[in-house]
Design a protein around this motif. Structure first.
Motif, PDB file in Angstrom:
ATOM      1  N   GLY A  61     -69.413 -21.454 -53.594  1.00 25.82           N
ATOM      2  CA  GLY A  61     -70.104 -21.961 -52.239  1.00 25.82           C
ATOM      3  C   GLY A  61     -70.740 -20.720 -51.448  1.00 25.82           C
ATOM      4  N   PRO A  62     -69.625 -19.694 -51.093  1.00 24.83           N
ATOM      5  CA  PRO A  62     -69.761 -18.782 -50.049  1.00 24.83           C
ATOM      6  C   PRO A  62     -70.716 -17.700 -50.693  1.00 24.83           C
ATOM      7  CG  PRO A  62     -67.721 -19.347 -49.916  1.00 24.83           C
ATOM      8  CD  PRO A  62     -68.102 -20.011 -50.953  1.00 24.83           C
ATOM      9  N   ARG A  63     -70.721 -17.587 -51.984  1.00 24.42           N
ATOM     10  CA  ARG A  63     -71.504 -16.569 -52.750  1.00 24.42           C
ATOM     11  C   ARG A  63     -73.019 -17.263 -52.864  1.00 24.42           C
ATOM     12  NH1 ARG A  63     -71.778 -11.445 -53.092  1.00 24.42           N
ATOM     13  NH2 ARG A  63     -69.494 -11.452 -53.032  1.00 24.42           N
ATOM     14  N   TYR A  64     -73.032 -18.399 -53.390  1.00 22.83           N
ATOM     15  CA  TYR A  64     -74.332 -19.256 -53.287  1.00 22.83           C
ATOM     16  C   TYR A  64     -75.083 -18.808 -52.050  1.00 22.83           C
ATOM     17  CZ  TYR A  64     -77.704 -22.970 -53.858  1.00 22.83           C
ATOM     18  OH  TYR A  64     -79.075 -23.774 -53.821  1.00 22.83           O
ATOM     19  N   THR A  65     -74.496 -19.082 -50.935  1.00 19.28           N
ATOM     20  CA  THR A  65     -75.118 -18.964 -49.598  1.00 19.28           C
ATOM     21  C   THR A  65     -75.367 -17.782 -49.190  1.00 19.28           C
ATOM     22  OG1 THR A  65     -73.365 -20.871 -48.624  1.00 19.28           O
ATOM     23  CG2 THR A  65     -74.334 -19.648 -47.155  1.00 19.28           C
ATOM     24  N   LEU A  66     -74.532 -16.795 -49.543  1.00 18.31           N
ATOM     25  CA  LEU A  66     -74.942 -15.586 -49.443  1.00 18.31           C
ATOM     26  C   LEU A  66     -76.292 -15.045 -49.923  1.00 18.31           C
ATOM     27  CD1 LEU A  66     -74.343 -12.640 -48.210  1.00 18.31           C
ATOM     28  CD2 LEU A  66     -72.944 -12.114 -50.116  1.00 18.31           C
ATOM     29  N   GLU A  67     -76.324 -15.159 -51.507  1.00 10.17           N
ATOM     30  CA  GLU A  67     -77.523 -14.894 -52.023  1.00 10.17           C
ATOM     31  C   GLU A  67     -78.956 -15.513 -51.455  1.00 10.17           C
ATOM     32  OE1 GLU A  67     -77.220 -12.503 -54.114  1.00 10.17           O
ATOM     33  OE2 GLU A  67     -75.111 -12.381 -54.431  1.00 10.17           O
TER      34      GLU A  67
ATOM     35  N   ILE B 242     -84.237 -17.317 -39.904  1.00 13.43           N
ATOM     36  CA  ILE B 242     -82.881 -17.746 -40.474  1.00 13.43           C
ATOM     37  C   ILE B 242     -81.979 -17.656 -39.420  1.00 13.43           C
ATOM     38  CG2 ILE B 242     -81.210 -17.232 -42.052  1.00 13.43           C
ATOM     39  CD1 ILE B 242     -83.690 -18.480 -43.338  1.00 13.43           C
ATOM     40  N   TYR B 243     -81.126 -18.750 -39.368  1.00 13.93           N
ATOM     41  CA  TYR B 243     -79.888 -18.540 -38.390  1.00 13.93           C
ATOM     42  C   TYR B 243     -78.738 -19.013 -39.519  1.00 13.93           C
ATOM     43  CZ  TYR B 243     -83.207 -19.130 -34.745  1.00 13.93           C
ATOM     44  OH  TYR B 243     -83.934 -18.895 -33.470  1.00 13.93           O
TER      45      TYR B 243
ATOM     46  N   GLN C 274     -63.132 -17.444 -42.009  1.00 11.69           N
ATOM     47  CA  GLN C 274     -61.920 -17.433 -43.080  1.00 11.69           C
ATOM     48  C   GLN C 274     -62.667 -17.220 -44.447  1.00 11.69           C
ATOM     49  OE1 GLN C 274     -61.519 -19.592 -40.129  1.00 11.69           O
ATOM     50  NE2 GLN C 274     -60.544 -17.685 -39.623  1.00 11.69           N
ATOM     51  N   SER C 275     -64.186 -17.154 -44.566  1.00 10.88           N
ATOM     52  CA  SER C 275     -64.696 -17.063 -45.858  1.00 10.88           C
ATOM     53  C   SER C 275     -64.211 -15.476 -46.655  1.00 10.88           C
ATOM     54  CB  SER C 275     -66.297 -17.022 -45.819  1.00 10.88           C
ATOM     55  OG  SER C 275     -66.695 -16.788 -46.987  1.00 10.88           O
ATOM     56  N   GLU C 276     -63.940 -15.733 -47.814  1.00 10.71           N
ATOM     57  CA  GLU C 276     -63.519 -14.433 -48.349  1.00 10.71           C
ATOM     58  C   GLU C 276     -64.364 -13.311 -48.503  1.00 10.71           C
ATOM     59  OE1 GLU C 276     -62.108 -15.500 -52.361  1.00 10.71           O
ATOM     60  OE2 GLU C 276     -64.057 -16.256 -53.057  1.00 10.71           O
ATOM     61  N   ILE C 277     -65.671 -13.674 -48.140  1.00 11.60           N
ATOM     62  CA  ILE C 277     -66.859 -12.790 -48.514  1.00 11.60           C
ATOM     63  C   ILE C 277     -67.480 -12.763 -46.967  1.00 11.60           C
ATOM     64  CG2 ILE C 277     -67.087 -12.571 -50.777  1.00 11.60           C
ATOM     65  CD1 ILE C 277     -69.558 -14.643 -50.456  1.00 11.60           C
ATOM     66  N   TYR C 278     -66.623 -13.324 -45.883  1.00 11.66           N
ATOM     67  CA  TYR C 278     -67.477 -13.027 -44.501  1.00 11.66           C
ATOM     68  C   TYR C 278     -68.202 -12.061 -44.105  1.00 11.66           C
ATOM     69  CZ  TYR C 278     -67.954 -14.163 -39.614  1.00 11.66           C
ATOM     70  OH  TYR C 278     -68.630 -14.341 -38.074  1.00 11.66           O
ATOM     71  N   ALA C 279     -67.501 -10.709 -44.115  1.00 12.47           N
ATOM     72  CA  ALA C 279     -68.103  -9.354 -44.116  1.00 12.47           C
ATOM     73  C   ALA C 279     -69.368  -9.173 -44.828  1.00 12.47           C
ATOM     74  CB  ALA C 279     -67.073  -8.479 -44.326  1.00 12.47           C
ATOM     75  N   ASP C 280     -69.496  -9.664 -45.975  1.00 10.57           N
ATOM     76  CA  ASP C 280     -70.768  -9.457 -46.754  1.00 10.57           C
ATOM     77  C   ASP C 280     -71.886  -9.876 -46.094  1.00 10.57           C
ATOM     78  OD1 ASP C 280     -69.052  -8.424 -48.427  1.00 10.57           O
ATOM     79  OD2 ASP C 280     -69.328  -9.841 -50.077  1.00 10.57           O
ATOM     80  N   PHE C 281     -71.959 -10.961 -45.177  1.00 10.30           N
ATOM     81  CA  PHE C 281     -72.857 -11.420 -44.619  1.00 10.30           C
ATOM     82  C   PHE C 281     -73.624 -10.498 -43.505  1.00 10.30           C
ATOM     83  CE2 PHE C 281     -71.403 -15.201 -46.573  1.00 10.30           C
ATOM     84  CZ  PHE C 281     -72.525 -16.076 -46.866  1.00 10.30           C
TER      85      PHE C 281
ATOM     86  N   SER D 144     -80.283 -12.048 -39.417  1.00 15.06           N
ATOM     87  CA  SER D 144     -80.418 -13.489 -38.868  1.00 15.06           C
ATOM     88  C   SER D 144     -80.891 -13.500 -37.545  1.00 15.06           C
ATOM     89  CB  SER D 144     -79.238 -14.446 -39.289  1.00 15.06           C
ATOM     90  OG  SER D 144     -78.101 -13.781 -38.448  1.00 15.06           O
ATOM     91  N   ALA D 145     -81.546 -14.492 -37.082  1.00 15.81           N
ATOM     92  CA  ALA D 145     -81.934 -14.525 -35.833  1.00 15.81           C
ATOM     93  C   ALA D 145     -80.774 -15.174 -34.871  1.00 15.81           C
ATOM     94  CB  ALA D 145     -83.324 -15.751 -35.537  1.00 15.81           C
TER      95      ALA D 145
END
Length: 389
Positions: free
Chosen positions: A24-30, A43-44, A50-57, A62-63
């Motif tokens: 889920g988080p990876r799909y959202t990031l891509e 985009i907002y 607590q997402s394991e890839i939170y920093a990647d975002f 984003s606005a």
């Protein structure tokens, strides 16, 4: 504001996902990455800290952000769930103050069903990505089924990743067909890496890969029936099983078959490329499926797959082009489908080449992003269910 006016301006879209782990988080990031580069999107983001890839975002322009603390473990889930009414008010206020046009949920979440009324009461349209129209066997607890139904019923339009899920929505929820939009399941690999076309190994035994969560519907028991049949013709054939879940029901069969490597644990993202690189053929002996991230991942790494004739998988895997679809769900039929590839090195290489080509074209994130933009604008044009424009 009239729809025509919004359609001529960037669509203010809140990309919402509070999941912590998994696809889920990876799909959202891509999706966020590709949508943030478009001039027709504003985009907002709303994410779990607590997402394991939170920093990647951080790389996503984003606005605005509405990030929250979700939970780590059952105790935190219980304590923080008490605050859901307050969180819903904050969420509603953010949607209203930012004048969001579309709230786009990329994957349902345990808390989502309790917050959707905040979207229903706003001017925003709710587009929900429906990965599964019904829960799979093994995860079909009554509460989770109720939450999914509540979320789907509250949505204004749905984005699906296979046509079969769209048809299931219409059959099980009487969902309007003109509010169902189709996209595809993209891969989560590094698109900048040059993937080489594969050949069947000649210096070691072929390794079959069963990857992902171990649940009853995924047919690991069938795979363990199939392996001895295949070894009559391919004596050195090996099987690797990578994924978390209850392995106990299969343990005796694994020991009886022998020659099976089992890594029964959560697989970190960083491990995935090497796992697929060191194995040769993806195994999907599923009894049912909506679609599979395993297929998209395998294709991106040039690995063909062999699947049972589940409608969702048949949409992802083109028989004889990017993989093989068995003629039925029995052990003999699935074994013959696998053997068809193992007997023909030329076929295997052609399948591998086609997997890479598909990943770079119809399954590229640019192409998927366009289908999502079409869905977002289509959902906005349709408006709220029951309040059609």
């Amino acid at each position: 504001m009239q729809i025509e006016e919004v359609m001529s301006k960037p669509l203010k879209t809140l990309i919402w996902h509070w999941g912590r782990r998994g696809g889920g988080p990876r799909y959202t990031l891509e999706l966020a990455r590709v949508l943030a580069t478009r001039q027709d999107m504003e985009i907002y983001l709303s994410l779990s800290r607590q997402s394991e890839i939170y920093a990647d975002f951080e790389c996503v322009q984003s606005a605005g952000r509405f990030d929250i603390n979700t939970y780590e473990g059952i105790l935190q889930f219980g304590l923080r769930s008490i605050r859901l009414p307050m969180l819903k008010r904050r969420f509603a206020r953010y949607i209203r103050e930012q004048k969001i046009d579309v709230v786009f949920c990329t994957m349902d979440h345990l808390w989502g069903a309790f917050l959707v009324s905040a979207i229903r009461d706003s001017d925003a349209v709710y587009l929900l990505t429906v990965h599964d129209a019904t829960r799979h066997p093994g995860e079909d607890q009554g509460q989770r089924r109720w939450l999914l139904r509540r979320d789907i019923n509250a949505s204004d339009s749905a984005l699906v990743l296979t046509r079969s899920v769209g048809l299931s929505l219409q059959a099980n929820y009487s969902y309007p067909a003109d509010r169902v939009f189709l996209s595809a399941h993209g891969h989560f690999g590094d698109g900048s890496v040059n993937v080489e076309v594969r050949s069947l190994p000649t210096d070691r035994p072929v390794r079959l890969l069963f990857f992902g969560r171990i649940l009853q519907y995924k047919g690991l028991d069938l795979m363990l029936e199939v392996l001895p049949l295949l070894r009559r013709e391919f004596p050195g054939l090996q099987l690797e099983v990578w994924g978390n879940g209850d392995i106990n029901p299969y343990q005796s069969a694994i020991e009886a078959v022998g020659g099976v490597r089992v890594e029964n644990r959560w697989i970190e993202e960083s491990e995935i490329p090497q796992i697929f690189a060191s194995t040769d053929l993806g195994m999907l002996p599923y009894r049912e499926a909506s679609q599979s991230g395993v297929v998209a991942t395998a294709f991106a790494l040039g690995m063909p797959c062999v699947a049972t004739p589940v409608p969702g998988l048949c949409e992802q895997i083109s028989d004889g082009v990017t993989g093989i679809i068995s003629n039925g769900f029995g052990a003999a039929e699935y074994a013959e489908a696998v053997a068809r590839v193992l007997r023909d090195p030329v076929l295997y290489t052609r399948l591998s080449q086609n997997c890479i080509t598909v990943t770079k074209t119809t399954l590229s994130w640019d192409c998927i992003g366009q289908s999502v933009v079409d869905a977002l604008r289509g959902a906005y044009a349709k408006g709220k269910r029951g309040k059609e424009n």
